[in-house]
Design a protein around this motif. Structure first.
Motif, mmCIF file in Angstrom:
data_model
loop_
_atom_site.group_PDB
_atom_site.id
_atom_site.type_symbol
_atom_site.label_atom_id
_atom_site.label_comp_id
_atom_site.label_asym_id
_atom_site.label_seq_id
_atom_site.Cartn_x
_atom_site.Cartn_y
_atom_site.Cartn_z
ATOM 1 N N UNK A 57 9.247 10.911 -0.273
ATOM 2 C CA UNK A 57 8.856 9.512 -0.428
ATOM 3 C C UNK A 57 9.273 8.989 -1.797
ATOM 4 N N UNK A 58 9.023 9.794 -2.827
ATOM 5 C CA UNK A 58 9.393 9.387 -4.184
ATOM 6 C C UNK A 58 10.893 9.197 -4.303
ATOM 7 N N UNK A 59 11.645 10.091 -3.698
ATOM 8 C CA UNK A 59 13.105 9.994 -3.734
ATOM 9 C C UNK A 59 13.591 8.702 -3.073
ATOM 10 N N UNK A 60 12.846 8.251 -2.070
ATOM 11 C CA UNK A 60 13.212 7.031 -1.333
ATOM 12 C C UNK A 60 12.638 5.769 -1.983
ATOM 13 N N UNK A 61 11.926 5.924 -3.087
ATOM 14 C CA UNK A 61 11.345 4.771 -3.740
ATOM 15 C C UNK A 61 10.088 4.257 -3.078
ATOM 16 N N UNK A 62 9.431 5.084 -2.287
ATOM 17 C CA UNK A 62 8.185 4.730 -1.612
ATOM 18 C C UNK A 62 7.041 5.451 -2.317
ATOM 19 N N UNK A 73 0.529 8.632 -1.960
ATOM 20 C CA UNK A 73 -0.782 9.006 -2.480
ATOM 21 C C UNK A 73 -1.202 10.256 -1.724
ATOM 22 N N UNK A 74 -1.259 11.381 -2.427
ATOM 23 C CA UNK A 74 -1.585 12.662 -1.805
ATOM 24 C C UNK A 74 -3.062 12.946 -2.017
ATOM 25 N N UNK A 75 -3.774 13.169 -0.934
ATOM 26 C CA UNK A 75 -5.209 13.451 -0.992
ATOM 27 C C UNK A 75 -5.445 14.909 -0.617
ATOM 28 N N UNK A 76 -5.949 15.691 -1.552
ATOM 29 C CA UNK A 76 -6.169 17.122 -1.367
ATOM 30 C C UNK A 76 -7.658 17.419 -1.478
ATOM 31 N N UNK A 96 -1.242 12.550 -6.967
ATOM 32 C CA UNK A 96 -2.019 13.581 -6.276
ATOM 33 C C UNK A 96 -3.466 13.519 -6.757
ATOM 34 N N UNK A 97 -4.407 13.414 -5.821
ATOM 35 C CA UNK A 97 -5.829 13.422 -6.145
ATOM 36 C C UNK A 97 -6.467 14.670 -5.547
ATOM 37 N N UNK A 119 0.831 -1.204 0.000
ATOM 38 C CA UNK A 119 0.000 0.000 0.000
ATOM 39 C C UNK A 119 0.867 1.255 0.000
ATOM 40 N N UNK A 120 0.353 2.355 -0.517
ATOM 41 C CA UNK A 120 1.121 3.598 -0.515
ATOM 42 C C UNK A 120 1.146 4.229 0.866
ATOM 43 N N UNK A 121 2.008 5.207 1.023
ATOM 44 C CA UNK A 121 1.938 6.087 2.189
ATOM 45 C C UNK A 121 0.973 7.203 1.817
#
Length: 496
Positions: free
Chosen positions: A27-32, A35-38, A106-107, A9-11
């Motif tokens: 997170x992206x830089x770390x390869x994780x 999922x950003x909820x706005x 990003x959603x 699952x995403x963070x």
């Protein structure tokens, strides 16, 4: 509906403001996978609501390093590091490109309505930590969804929960009924409709921080124009006037922040505002003409005003986290390990200590409140603090505890001394106020005052010519909250 299960699952990151998007970049830089909820319909939707306000931190301090790396391949070029962006600049020239670079991660129009452990409410212990989180989402079109998460980073800020006018932390009697004449944000006086609301009228401003300074400066500027003749402000303080009332001035290592306090002082000195000290609002009544009359807890009644601007800080919305086991300080509603480092009741002439994942952790492992929300009710946040927070948190989630624990952050000094708890007491003595560090000055009896000192013009002239027009950024200039970049975390001791 339920989102399909995945192997990992995403963070989930709540909020696509400055700190939330920085978390996603780390997170992206770390390869994780993030999922950003706005909840809003664009990146930095809260920041856009104070687009007219200028940050007092320059571009060099409001761009996250990991975010800049993510943006580099897109051809993005950081603006002049020494220039001061407005909220609109920040949103359009940094947050939007950053969200675009993150793409489908990003959603928008996605409001988080609840977070829990899958199949476990707050009470259940059994196998709790082995269950992923479940995040409930409601979209703008009415759809509902549950999505799993390996961890949750709440960077939703505090912008949606401003403090009330009441001196006891609750809305004053009659406050809701007077809503048509009350604003809880710094007004955009460049908007013709908003300008007409204040031009030539009397406005009360409640608050003692950067937002109040900005509102006073804006109203004074309006009063100096032809169409604003007769504009006047009544500045309402719950405490007395002291050496720290207008911030650190020239002692502030953020020149624009120091200039902001000097501009507010000039508004009072030049007669565009009067200060009423030691006043805690109990009720808001109407006179025969519909104007507002503020009544204090001590029975005093102020002269009627046409409009009221309430700038008493912001609060975290914890309602959608009610099924999680959070460890929050009973006063600030901040993580218990962080609260002593930022408590405005006791801090005096010191910077906020470097802090990261350990100070931001909760009994519910894998949940972090970051950005302005991590500060709860404390008004002492800078964007760079949030960036360092998420760097540490993401490193911990990646299992790199060496990096996560290596927290290094030096914040600009304000030159402000004394905790808010002390200065809230209008009866504080000179010795009491000096006890916080320096700048001791006796508080006057609660009454309207006019401040006038020969040093005002000199201090204003000494402000660097490169400083922008006074204006703070609500909410740490992060996703939420309150004018941003607000901070009372200075090291130096009121040098003048």
């Amino acid at each position: 509906m339920n989102a399909p299960a995945t192997a990992e699952p995403p963070v989930v990151v709540i909020g696509a403001g400055p700190v939330g998007l920085a978390a996603a970049a780390h997170l992206t830089e770390r390869g994780i996978e993030p999922l950003v909820l706005e909840a809003g319909l664009a990146a930095g939707s809260a920041v856009r609501q104070w687009a007219h306000v200028r940050l007092f931190s320059p571009w060099g301090e409001v761009v996250d390093p990991a975010a800049e790396k993510l943006l580099a391949p897109t051809g993005w070029v950081r603006p002049d590091a020494s220039a001061y962006p407005s909220g609109g600049d920040w949103a359009e020239h940094y947050l939007k490109p950053l969200a675009d670079a993150l793409g489908q991660r990003v959603r928008y129009g996605a409001t988080v309505t609840g977070v829990s452990r899958t199949g476990r409410d707050r009470v259940v212990d059994a196998d709790r930590e082995n269950q992923p989180f479940t995040v409930h989402i409601r979209y703008a079109d009415g759809r509902e969804e549950r999505t799993p998460a390996r961890a949750v980073i709440d960077a939703s800020g505090t912008w949606t929960a401003p403090g009330p006018a009441g001196g006891d932390g609750l809305p004053a009697l009659g406050e809701h009924a007077a809503a048509d004449r009350i604003a809880y944000r710094v007004p955009d006086l460049a908007d013709p409709d908003v300008r007409a609301r204040y031009a030539g009228r009397r406005t009360a401003v409640i608050g003692s921080g950067a937002s109040a300074f900005t509102a006073l400066a804006y109203l004074a500027d309006l009063a100096r124009t032809d169409d604003g003749e007769g504009t006047h402000a009544t500045w309402i303080l719950r405490r007395g006037i002291s050496g720290s009332t207008f911030g650190g001035g020239q002692a502030d290592q953020l020149p624009a922040r120091g200039a902001l306090g000097l501009a507010a002082k000039a508004a009072v000195d030049d007669g565009y505002a009067d200060a009423v000290t030691g006043f805690r609002t109990q009720a808001i009544e109407r006179d025969g003409d519909g104007r507002l009359v503020l009544v204090g807890e001590d029975g005093r009644r102020l002269e009627p005003v046409d409009q009221l601007i309430v700038l008493t800080g912001f609060r975290p919305d914890l309602s959608f986290l009610s099924e999680l086991r959070l460890g929050l300080d009973e006063r600030l509603q901040a993580p218990v390990e962080l609260a002593p480092l930022i408590d405005p009741n006791v801090h005096s002439c010191g910077t906020v200590y470097p802090h990261g994942h350990r100070q931001l952790s909760h009994p519910e492992r894998g949940v972090y409140l970051v950005g302005m929300k991590s500060y709860g009710r404390a008004p002492t946040f800078l964007a760079m603090t949030g960036y360092e927070q998420v760097r540490s948190v993401v490193a911990a989630l990646a299992g790199d505890l060496e990096s996560a624990d290596r927290v290094e952050l030096t914040l600009p000094e304000t030159g402000v001394c004394g905790g808010a708890g002390l200065f809230d007491a209008p009866e504080a003595t000179e010795d009491d106020q000096a006890g916080g560090g320096c700048c001791g000055a006796p508080a006057p009896e609660p009454q309207p005052v006019r401040l006038a000192t020969a040093a005002t013009a000199t201090a204003a002239a000494a402000t660097p010519a490169t400083a922008p027009a006074p204006a703070p950024a609500p909410a740490a200039q992060t996703e939420q909250a309150a004018p941003a970049d607000q901070t009372q975390t200075g090291g130096g001791c009121c040098g003048a």
